[in-house]
Design a protein around this motif. Sequence first.
Motif, mmCIF file in Angstrom:
data_model
loop_
_atom_site.group_PDB
_atom_site.id
_atom_site.type_symbol
_atom_site.label_atom_id
_atom_site.label_comp_id
_atom_site.label_asym_id
_atom_site.label_seq_id
_atom_site.Cartn_x
_atom_site.Cartn_y
_atom_site.Cartn_z
ATOM 1 N N ASP A 34 -56.759 -16.338 25.140
ATOM 2 C CA ASP A 34 -56.891 -14.749 25.725
ATOM 3 C C ASP A 34 -56.588 -13.431 25.791
ATOM 4 O O ASP A 34 -56.919 -12.351 25.896
ATOM 5 C CB ASP A 34 -56.848 -15.072 27.653
ATOM 6 C CG ASP A 34 -55.510 -15.750 27.921
ATOM 7 O OD1 ASP A 34 -54.578 -16.173 27.559
ATOM 8 O OD2 ASP A 34 -54.478 -15.259 29.150
ATOM 9 N N SER A 35 -55.096 -13.480 24.811
ATOM 10 C CA SER A 35 -54.350 -12.707 24.347
ATOM 11 C C SER A 35 -55.387 -12.406 23.341
ATOM 12 O O SER A 35 -54.919 -13.261 22.027
ATOM 13 C CB SER A 35 -53.182 -12.752 24.167
ATOM 14 O OG SER A 35 -52.204 -11.681 23.069
ATOM 15 N N GLU A 36 -55.254 -10.886 23.017
ATOM 16 C CA GLU A 36 -56.119 -10.381 21.178
ATOM 17 C C GLU A 36 -55.060 -10.604 20.934
ATOM 18 O O GLU A 36 -55.176 -10.617 19.549
ATOM 19 C CB GLU A 36 -56.680 -9.461 21.699
ATOM 20 C CG GLU A 36 -57.334 -8.545 20.590
ATOM 21 C CD GLU A 36 -58.644 -7.346 20.215
ATOM 22 O OE1 GLU A 36 -59.177 -7.437 19.694
ATOM 23 O OE2 GLU A 36 -58.342 -6.390 22.187
ATOM 24 N N MET A 37 -54.345 -9.862 20.957
ATOM 25 C CA MET A 37 -52.337 -9.191 20.143
ATOM 26 C C MET A 37 -52.462 -11.196 19.916
ATOM 27 O O MET A 37 -52.131 -10.861 18.403
ATOM 28 C CB MET A 37 -51.425 -9.225 20.975
ATOM 29 C CG MET A 37 -50.349 -8.753 19.985
ATOM 30 S SD MET A 37 -50.745 -7.726 18.738
ATOM 31 C CE MET A 37 -50.845 -6.144 19.645
ATOM 32 N N ILE A 57 -52.847 -22.523 26.412
ATOM 33 C CA ILE A 57 -53.035 -23.387 27.535
ATOM 34 C C ILE A 57 -53.587 -22.764 28.949
ATOM 35 O O ILE A 57 -53.939 -22.642 29.738
ATOM 36 C CB ILE A 57 -51.923 -23.955 28.527
ATOM 37 C CG1 ILE A 57 -51.593 -24.942 26.758
ATOM 38 C CG2 ILE A 57 -52.136 -24.785 29.438
ATOM 39 C CD1 ILE A 57 -49.914 -26.207 27.262
ATOM 40 N N VAL A 58 -52.986 -21.833 28.961
ATOM 41 C CA VAL A 58 -53.074 -20.749 30.190
ATOM 42 C C VAL A 58 -54.473 -19.798 29.943
ATOM 43 O O VAL A 58 -53.894 -18.832 28.591
ATOM 44 C CB VAL A 58 -51.911 -19.946 30.654
ATOM 45 C CG1 VAL A 58 -51.807 -19.548 32.157
ATOM 46 C CG2 VAL A 58 -50.948 -21.084 31.309
ATOM 47 N N ALA A 106 -46.691 -20.362 24.982
ATOM 48 C CA ALA A 106 -45.530 -19.771 26.010
ATOM 49 C C ALA A 106 -44.936 -21.468 26.874
ATOM 50 O O ALA A 106 -43.828 -20.424 27.287
ATOM 51 C CB ALA A 106 -45.199 -18.592 26.715
ATOM 52 N N GLU A 107 -45.512 -22.487 27.206
ATOM 53 C CA GLU A 107 -45.385 -23.137 28.650
ATOM 54 C C GLU A 107 -44.380 -23.938 28.041
ATOM 55 O O GLU A 107 -44.970 -24.677 27.178
ATOM 56 C CB GLU A 107 -46.861 -23.709 28.929
ATOM 57 C CG GLU A 107 -47.527 -22.654 29.763
ATOM 58 C CD GLU A 107 -46.930 -22.376 31.337
ATOM 59 O OE1 GLU A 107 -45.944 -22.744 31.665
ATOM 60 O OE2 GLU A 107 -47.026 -20.958 32.012
ATOM 61 N N SER A 144 -44.858 -31.256 31.335
ATOM 62 C CA SER A 144 -45.830 -32.126 32.420
ATOM 63 C C SER A 144 -47.216 -31.057 31.622
ATOM 64 O O SER A 144 -48.171 -32.069 30.951
ATOM 65 C CB SER A 144 -45.975 -31.864 33.559
ATOM 66 O OG SER A 144 -45.894 -30.179 33.813
ATOM 67 N N TYR A 145 -46.602 -29.975 30.972
ATOM 68 C CA TYR A 145 -47.726 -29.733 29.975
ATOM 69 C C TYR A 145 -47.588 -30.354 28.904
ATOM 70 O O TYR A 145 -49.087 -30.456 28.905
ATOM 71 C CB TYR A 145 -47.874 -27.803 29.828
ATOM 72 C CG TYR A 145 -47.949 -27.106 31.473
ATOM 73 C CD1 TYR A 145 -49.611 -26.998 31.231
ATOM 74 C CD2 TYR A 145 -46.932 -26.182 31.956
ATOM 75 C CE1 TYR A 145 -49.636 -26.174 32.173
ATOM 76 C CE2 TYR A 145 -47.672 -25.265 32.740
ATOM 77 C CZ TYR A 145 -49.107 -25.255 33.295
ATOM 78 O OH TYR A 145 -48.993 -24.953 34.314
#
Length: 508
Positions: A13-16, A58-59, A88-89, A93-94
């Motif tokens: 979701d981050s364009e960067m 993930i997020v 970054a997670e 568990s992820y």
Amino acid sequence: MNERKQKILVVDDSEMNRSILADILGDEFEILEARDGIEAVNVLRSYSVELSLVLLDIVMPKMDGLEVLNVMNSFKWIQNLPVIMISAESASSYISRAYELGATDYIQRPFDATIVLRRVQNAIMLYSKQRKLIGLVEEQIYEKQKDQSVLINILSQIVEFRNGESGMHFLHVYTVTEILLQNLMKITDRYPLTPQEISLIATASSLHDIGKIAVDVNILNNRDKLSPKEYAMLKKHVEYGEKMLKDIPFHQNEPLLRVAREICRYHHERYDGNGYPDGLKGDEIPFSAQVVALADVYDVLTYRKDIHHDVAIEMILNGKCGAFNPILLKVLEFSADRIRGALRVKSLSGNSRKDMERITREAISRSGIATSLRTLDLLDREREKYQFIASDCREIIFEIYRDPAMFSFFGDGGEKLGLGVTVTDPLNDVKAVSCFGEETLKNIFDLIASATSENPEVSLNCMIKIQGKPCRCHVAILTQYSKSSASDKYEFESAIGKIYNLDEDALV
């Protein structure tokens, strides 16, 4: 010409983040981007076969990375497409859940450019080797299935001969069944099927009417309305077919035989319970039989009763031919154009359906076994051509002759190339040379000359003008041979060519 770069889908979701990954990988790979999970699934639907790897965050909003992995599992994309999670997670568990869902690797941000590039290369190389090994196994399975298909085709042909028809019905049912199953996977995940399962059901569909061997030939060939007693006897073919396959004293646990038994008994059941022989309803009916039932009804309408394709589709969708699974009706509507294209070729020898029926009846009426075997051989060659053409009619299809040199186009293929239906002496035809190029035309005839009856398929990549525009194309050619009575050797007869427009992803 430079080799096409492998495609990688970057989902974040981050364009960067997407931009940084594109900078790291863009020199070596073609990068596709998605801003969230929903966009990613849409890209996967369109490009899953072409992608070499997915880099997945993930997020994300709308649909997170773990949900994307769930979708990839439901459509079985994950089996052939490596996924590296980049996030970054750091919670275990992820990470554990990502691996459980089939992720190949996990890279935590902030990341090192060299590590990302190397791990992407390693993942792609690993999957490439895996696919190569799978390909070798599939080749062995294919050879086994090919032998099975030959025997099934022979049995199906015997049924069609007894039925006084040309032998094309079983091939049509096979083709429509395969198209419906392939497109089913694009519409729903309710009935997940592997390519091997699709092939298995399509192959077994050819035996759907095998029980008609046990039905009185006078009933089979009665073109008038059957009496209630005759119709009851005809309906018994579903039970006869199942019993024939059950009575085979070997291979009862083989998947092909199990599916064929299901199809034989249940392909006249209907979704509302008004079919026969058991009055099953809904998904009580084995799914393989549901699909074959729909393919069978379509071909009975269009091939046996000469009802126009569009009218037949409308009749089925409006419930005039019995009730079918609503999902399969959506698939039929979605597949209508492809089915029409696959089955619109009459006979490559120029015979119409009625002509072929007449020829078949004449062959049956003769008592000499040599004539019957010769007819079977001819029909087998025609079927081989037909299967090659009917597999996918989105391409430009043409027949090729060497002496005299000639191209003969099917459908609107000649029009798309700015040529007529027939081009005589294409090497010296101005329009043909402009369309194909002199070198390509020469290569086509050279390839045909290099083919043999043992290795009849040849191909090449080239530039061809389609509707006046130069396009990158792949030309696949199947050469045909006949045995010479003088030398007892196989001699070239003709060839069938397919032109795939690679710029329109016609191979997908």
